[in-house]
Design a protein around this motif. Structure first.
Motif, mmCIF file in Angstrom:
data_model
loop_
_atom_site.group_PDB
_atom_site.id
_atom_site.type_symbol
_atom_site.label_atom_id
_atom_site.label_comp_id
_atom_site.label_asym_id
_atom_site.label_seq_id
_atom_site.Cartn_x
_atom_site.Cartn_y
_atom_site.Cartn_z
ATOM 1 N N ARG A 244 -95.382 -103.537 -26.732
ATOM 2 C CA ARG A 244 -95.411 -102.876 -28.034
ATOM 3 C C ARG A 244 -94.406 -101.727 -28.032
ATOM 4 O O ARG A 244 -94.327 -100.973 -27.065
ATOM 5 C CB ARG A 244 -96.813 -102.347 -28.318
ATOM 6 N N MET A 245 -93.651 -101.632 -29.107
ATOM 7 C CA MET A 245 -92.583 -100.632 -29.166
ATOM 8 C C MET A 245 -92.615 -99.866 -30.473
ATOM 9 O O MET A 245 -93.177 -100.324 -31.463
ATOM 10 C CB MET A 245 -91.217 -101.313 -29.068
ATOM 11 N N LYS A 246 -91.958 -98.716 -30.453
ATOM 12 C CA LYS A 246 -91.701 -97.974 -31.691
ATOM 13 C C LYS A 246 -90.230 -97.596 -31.741
ATOM 14 O O LYS A 246 -89.477 -98.110 -32.530
ATOM 15 C CB LYS A 246 -92.593 -96.730 -31.783
ATOM 16 N N CYS A 247 -89.822 -96.655 -30.866
ATOM 17 C CA CYS A 247 -88.464 -96.120 -31.002
ATOM 18 C C CYS A 247 -87.397 -97.110 -30.555
ATOM 19 O O CYS A 247 -86.302 -97.146 -31.101
ATOM 20 C CB CYS A 247 -88.329 -94.816 -30.220
ATOM 21 N N GLY A 248 -87.694 -97.889 -29.527
ATOM 22 C CA GLY A 248 -86.716 -98.843 -29.004
ATOM 23 C C GLY A 248 -85.609 -98.227 -28.175
ATOM 24 O O GLY A 248 -84.694 -98.917 -27.735
ATOM 25 N N ILE A 249 -85.676 -96.905 -27.937
ATOM 26 C CA ILE A 249 -84.583 -96.231 -27.223
ATOM 27 C C ILE A 249 -85.095 -95.356 -26.071
ATOM 28 O O ILE A 249 -84.421 -94.425 -25.645
ATOM 29 C CB ILE A 249 -83.724 -95.384 -28.198
ATOM 30 N N GLY A 250 -86.304 -95.641 -25.593
ATOM 31 C CA GLY A 250 -86.801 -94.939 -24.404
ATOM 32 C C GLY A 250 -87.279 -93.523 -24.648
ATOM 33 O O GLY A 250 -87.348 -92.738 -23.708
ATOM 34 N N ILE A 251 -87.619 -93.180 -25.862
ATOM 35 C CA ILE A 251 -88.008 -91.792 -26.140
ATOM 36 C C ILE A 251 -89.482 -91.648 -26.530
ATOM 37 O O ILE A 251 -90.148 -90.705 -26.115
ATOM 38 C CB ILE A 251 -87.075 -91.169 -27.216
ATOM 39 N N CYS A 252 -90.018 -92.577 -27.306
ATOM 40 C CA CYS A 252 -91.380 -92.388 -27.829
ATOM 41 C C CYS A 252 -92.463 -92.608 -26.779
ATOM 42 O O CYS A 252 -93.621 -92.279 -27.006
ATOM 43 C CB CYS A 252 -91.635 -93.287 -29.029
ATOM 44 N N GLY A 253 -92.090 -93.169 -25.618
ATOM 45 C CA GLY A 253 -93.034 -93.268 -24.502
ATOM 46 C C GLY A 253 -94.010 -94.427 -24.574
ATOM 47 O O GLY A 253 -94.932 -94.497 -23.778
ATOM 48 N N ARG A 254 -93.814 -95.352 -25.515
ATOM 49 C CA ARG A 254 -94.838 -96.357 -25.748
ATOM 50 C C ARG A 254 -94.787 -97.559 -24.810
ATOM 51 O O ARG A 254 -95.816 -98.134 -24.480
ATOM 52 C CB ARG A 254 -94.726 -96.863 -27.189
ATOM 53 N N CYS A 255 -93.594 -97.986 -24.418
ATOM 54 C CA CYS A 255 -93.471 -99.330 -23.862
ATOM 55 C C CYS A 255 -93.263 -99.333 -22.358
ATOM 56 O O CYS A 255 -92.783 -100.315 -21.823
ATOM 57 C CB CYS A 255 -92.303 -100.040 -24.535
ATOM 58 N N ASN A 256 -93.622 -98.235 -21.664
ATOM 59 C CA ASN A 256 -93.271 -98.189 -20.242
ATOM 60 C C ASN A 256 -94.092 -99.150 -19.394
ATOM 61 O O ASN A 256 -95.244 -99.460 -19.686
ATOM 62 C CB ASN A 256 -93.442 -96.768 -19.694
ATOM 63 N N GLU A 260 -90.080 -97.721 -15.785
ATOM 64 C CA GLU A 260 -89.107 -98.386 -16.660
ATOM 65 C C GLU A 260 -89.636 -98.448 -18.093
ATOM 66 O O GLU A 260 -90.819 -98.683 -18.325
ATOM 67 C CB GLU A 260 -88.832 -99.840 -16.221
ATOM 68 N N PHE A 261 -88.724 -98.264 -19.040
ATOM 69 C CA PHE A 261 -89.065 -98.536 -20.433
ATOM 70 C C PHE A 261 -88.584 -99.941 -20.756
ATOM 71 O O PHE A 261 -87.401 -100.254 -20.531
ATOM 72 C CB PHE A 261 -88.375 -97.533 -21.358
ATOM 73 N N VAL A 262 -89.478 -100.774 -21.277
ATOM 74 C CA VAL A 262 -89.074 -102.150 -21.581
ATOM 75 C C VAL A 262 -87.949 -102.128 -22.615
ATOM 76 O O VAL A 262 -87.006 -102.910 -22.548
ATOM 77 C CB VAL A 262 -90.278 -102.980 -22.088
ATOM 78 N N CYS A 263 -88.007 -101.175 -23.553
ATOM 79 C CA CYS A 263 -86.994 -101.148 -24.613
ATOM 80 C C CYS A 263 -85.613 -100.789 -24.087
ATOM 81 O O CYS A 263 -84.624 -101.407 -24.457
ATOM 82 C CB CYS A 263 -87.399 -100.173 -25.717
ATOM 83 N N LYS A 264 -85.548 -99.789 -23.216
ATOM 84 C CA LYS A 264 -84.243 -99.266 -22.811
ATOM 85 C C LYS A 264 -83.770 -99.839 -21.474
ATOM 86 O O LYS A 264 -82.601 -100.156 -21.306
ATOM 87 C CB LYS A 264 -84.336 -97.745 -22.727
HETATM 88 S S1 FES Z 1 -90.304 -98.181 -27.670
HETATM 89 FE FE1 FES Z 1 -90.224 -96.017 -27.522
HETATM 90 S S2 FES Z 1 -90.020 -95.791 -25.380
HETATM 91 FE FE2 FES Z 1 -89.812 -97.925 -25.604
#
Ligand code: FES
Ligand SMILES: Cc1cc2nc3c(=O)[nH]c(=O)nc-3n(C[C@H](O)[C@H](O)[C@H](O)COP(=O)(O)OP(=O)(O)OC[C@H]3O[C@@H](n4cnc5c(N)ncnc54)[C@H](O)[C@@H]3O)c2cc1C
Ligand code: SF4
Lengths: 281, 357
Positions: A244-256, A260-264
């Motif tokens: 699950r993602m929100k920011c997609g750029i490793g900042i919002c902290g959701r997808c770790n 590792e951040f899955v998004c970044k």
């Molecule tokens: S979606 Fe925000 S940190 Fe990965």
């Protein structure tokens, strides 16, 4: 400083219903500002955040290939709030796209190698992008043998049916299209689950052969031992994760997953990398 | 660095003067607690606090922040196109930041200001702000700043450090931003005074008053999976009610959610603080949840602060020792205890136990 959360405005140019149950549609977008297309320079395996004002954003793999110019394409499964709304939108409607995000498949490593592409269900989107890129006349000679194993529940649930039929005619790609089962007497491809077909059709593993797998967790779970038996090293098995993602750029902290951040840092990881990470996916 | 001594009179006129150049924030007593507020004319920061209930995190990173606006009016040309909100932040100064809270800003910066992506909202607010710290002359019993990378007289993250000694304000001007603040407060021309010995004395006494510590030296040389698979997580998480208080009051917790809110024909896209303690945080549309169990979420919080961050940035732990999560957790979950468990966790002995049983 550029605001990394600002989507590029796009127009829905075409909507294609992909599957018989209408749960999957492909959306072709054209950038409202032509210069945004240059900023959206991507490689197969990356994703974008589709943004609908009033609804939110969703991470979706890029289904078009960088060799296809003038538009970008995404294939979306209707499931929750944003995807359901998107399915009800019309050609001509305006929305937004942010990206490209994440890492693509490791194309530099894959050059000069055999590639086995294994996909199941609707996780075939970035694999379609990859196949289009590989088969492009400017690229095909960069790779050795290409095998594709792609399965869906039934013939009507396959994505990109016309393209699949076209690829099946070619001699520079080895297509193995399969369905779990069908009573269609005209079905001319395979029946059987993806792991079984992989066992029968995938080439043996060696240093020069890489497998890219995208599919539902259950398919991945049963395909991995098959690849182990075929001699694939875990460095040569490439997967793409969906958290699950929100920011997609490793900042919002959701997808770790671990550090590792899955998004970044992903969404593409080798199985060796995943073996050293918590199983939080 | 410059050291000056300011008396009460000069302090009051200085703060008042600074208000013409800065939006000045300071601690204000509200019911039983202290909160950071914008100070109005003749309003002085109330420095008689141990620490504020919440850190000044929200001044730089509001709990709810508008990112974009949009219209859904089909008759308008810009229908459904996100528009940036005006994001120019006028200079701000925060008076009375405790050293622990000050350290949280450089820590959080590593997340918001990266080589690849810059979070324009956080960075602009941060850059517009001057941090005027207040040294702690005596610590609370839940403070462990001296083993969390700072101390009661710590300067990291501060532009100015104030040390109170009776009615005197010993003022350390640390950065050019701090100099500019002193200038606008009318303290710029003050003579440098030799109060080094006096400050040292106060600092030693203050450090001695920090009664609790954590050990973090061995966190780095264990693998992520060793600590992740450690046997104590379920037990440590047992009492947690996943209320999220710990993440909310933490100066270094930075996770957020993004939501659109439409009223009539126009709307905003905003971000709101979120918490890894909530099950929905990682819940997929399919129903699958990689952290479905409570203990997995508690583990994520501590692993993030004490292992993932440690490994990712090699700059210590993502905790400043302010003790808020310890004081405010309704079930007394104590990060000091968990940190020590993680630090002293011996993978080898644990493996032996597992194989012998
Ligand atoms: S979606 Fe925000 S940190 Fe990965
Ligand atoms: C890298 C990546 C690539 C993806 N590629 C595709 C694709 O090509 N085609 C496709 O159909 N789906 C894809 N998905 C899954 C897709 O993102 C979710 O199905 C979608 O976010 C569901 O949104 P919703 O608003 O309809 O669901 P709701 O349940 O209403 O979700 C609310 C919000 O939660 C977040 N969310 C919920 N589930 C997921 C999820 N599984 N992954 C990420 N975020 C989630 C989104 O921000 C979403 O807006 C991908 C996910 C990731 C992470
Ligand atoms: S404050 Fe305590 S009970 Fe609440 S989520 Fe944090 S650890 Fe759990």
């Amino acid at each position: 400083m550029q605001n990394p959360y600002l989507p590029y405005p796009v127009r829905i140019d075409e909507i294609i219903t992909e599957t018989e149950d209408k749960s999957l549609k492909t959306f072709k977008f054209v950038f409202l500002n032509a210069s945004d297309e240059d900023k959206f320079t991507y490689e197969s395996g990356q994703f974008g955040e589709l943004s609908i004002a009033g609804l939110g954003e969703i991470p979706i793999g890029i289904a078009s290939s960088p060799v296809e110019k003038g538009f970008i394409k995404f294939t979306v499964f209707k499931t929750g709030k944003v995807t359901s709304y998107l399915h009800a939108m019309k050609e001509g409607d305006i929305m937004g796209v942010r990206g490209p995000l994440g890492h693509p498949f490791p194309w530099e490593t894959l050059e000069g190698k055999n590639i086995v592409i294994i996909g199941g269900g609707f996780a075939f989107t970035t694999l379609r992008s990859s196949i289009i890129s590989i088969l492009d006349p400017a690229n095909r000679s960069k790779f050795k043998d290409i095998h594709v194993i792609y399965g869906a529940r039934s013939p009507g649930m396959l994505l990109y049916k016309e393209e699949l039929a076209e690829w099946a005619q070619r001699d520079d790609i080895n297509m193995n299209i399969t369905v779990d089962g069908t009573d269609d007497p005209d079905w001319k491809y395979l029946t059987g689950f993806v792991p079984t077909i992989t066992e029968q059709k995938a080439p043996p593993g060696n240093d020069d052969t890489y497998a890219i797998i995208c599919g539902p967790p259950i398919m991945i779970k049963f395909t991995q031992p098959v690849l182990d038996n075929l001699g694939y090293s875990h460095d040569n098995i490439i997967m793409s994760l969906e958290n699950r993602m929100k920011c997609g750029i490793g900042i919002c902290g959701r997808c770790n997953i671990g550090k590792e951040f899955v998004c970044k840092d992903g969404p593409v990881f080798t199985l060796s990398q995943l073996n050293n990470m918590p199983k939080e996916y | 660095m410059k050291l000056i001594k300011i008396d009460q009179q000069n302090w009051n006129t200085g703060i008042e003067k600074a208000k013409s150049a800065y939006r000045v924030f300071g601690p204000v007593k509200e019911k039983n607690d202290y909160e950071f507020k914008v100070l109005g004319t003749n309003e002085m920061p109330d420095l008689n606090f141990r620490n504020t209930r919440l850190s000044p995190k929200s001044i730089i990173y509001p709990q709810s922040q508008v990112m974009f606006t949009y219209s859904i009016d089909e008759t308008k040309d810009d229908c459904r196109i996100m528009k940036e909100v005006e994001n120019v932040t006028s200079p701000m100064a925060i008076i009375g930041v405790r050293p622990c809270d000050a350290l949280s800003f450089p820590i959080v910066r590593r997340n918001f200001d990266t080589p690849e992506y810059q979070d324009t909202y956080w960075i602009k607010a941060y850059e517009a702000t001057t941090f005027v710290g207040l040294a702690c002359n005596s610590a609370c019993d839940t403070c462990f700043c001296t083993s969390a990378g700072t101390g009661p007289f710590g300067e990291e993250g501060l532009d100015v450090l104030i040390i109170k000694d009776g009615d005197d304000f010993y003022t350390k001007i640390i950065t050019p931003k701090g100099e500019a603040f002193a200038e606008s407060a009318g303290w710029g021309k003050k003579e440098q005074t030799d109060i080094t010995a006096k400050i040292k004395e106060l600092k030693t006494a203050a450090e001695a008053s920090v009664s609790s510590t954590v050990s973090t030296d061995k966190l780095k040389n264990k693998t992520i999976l060793d600590l992740y698979d450690a046997p104590f997580w379920e037990e440590e998480a047992f009492a947690c009610i996943n209320c999220g208080t710990c993440t909310y009051v933490c100066p270094t917790c930075w996770c957020f959610d993004v939501q659109d809110e439409t009223h009539g024909k126009s709307g905003i896209r905003m971000r709101n603080w979120d918490s890894c303690m909530f099950p929905l945080f990682t819940h997929h549309a399919s129903g699958h949840n990689p952290r479905n169990n409570k203990y997995e979420r508690v583990r994520q919080r501590f692993m993030h602060k004490l292992k993932y961050y440690v490994d990712k940035y090699d700059s210590g732990i993502q905790c400043v020792g302010c003790g808020r999560c310890i004081r405010l957790c309704p079930v007394n979950i104590d990060i000091r205890k968990i940190c020590d468990k993680m630090n002293s966790f011996d993978t080898e002995s644990c493996k032996c136990e597992a194989t012998s049983s």
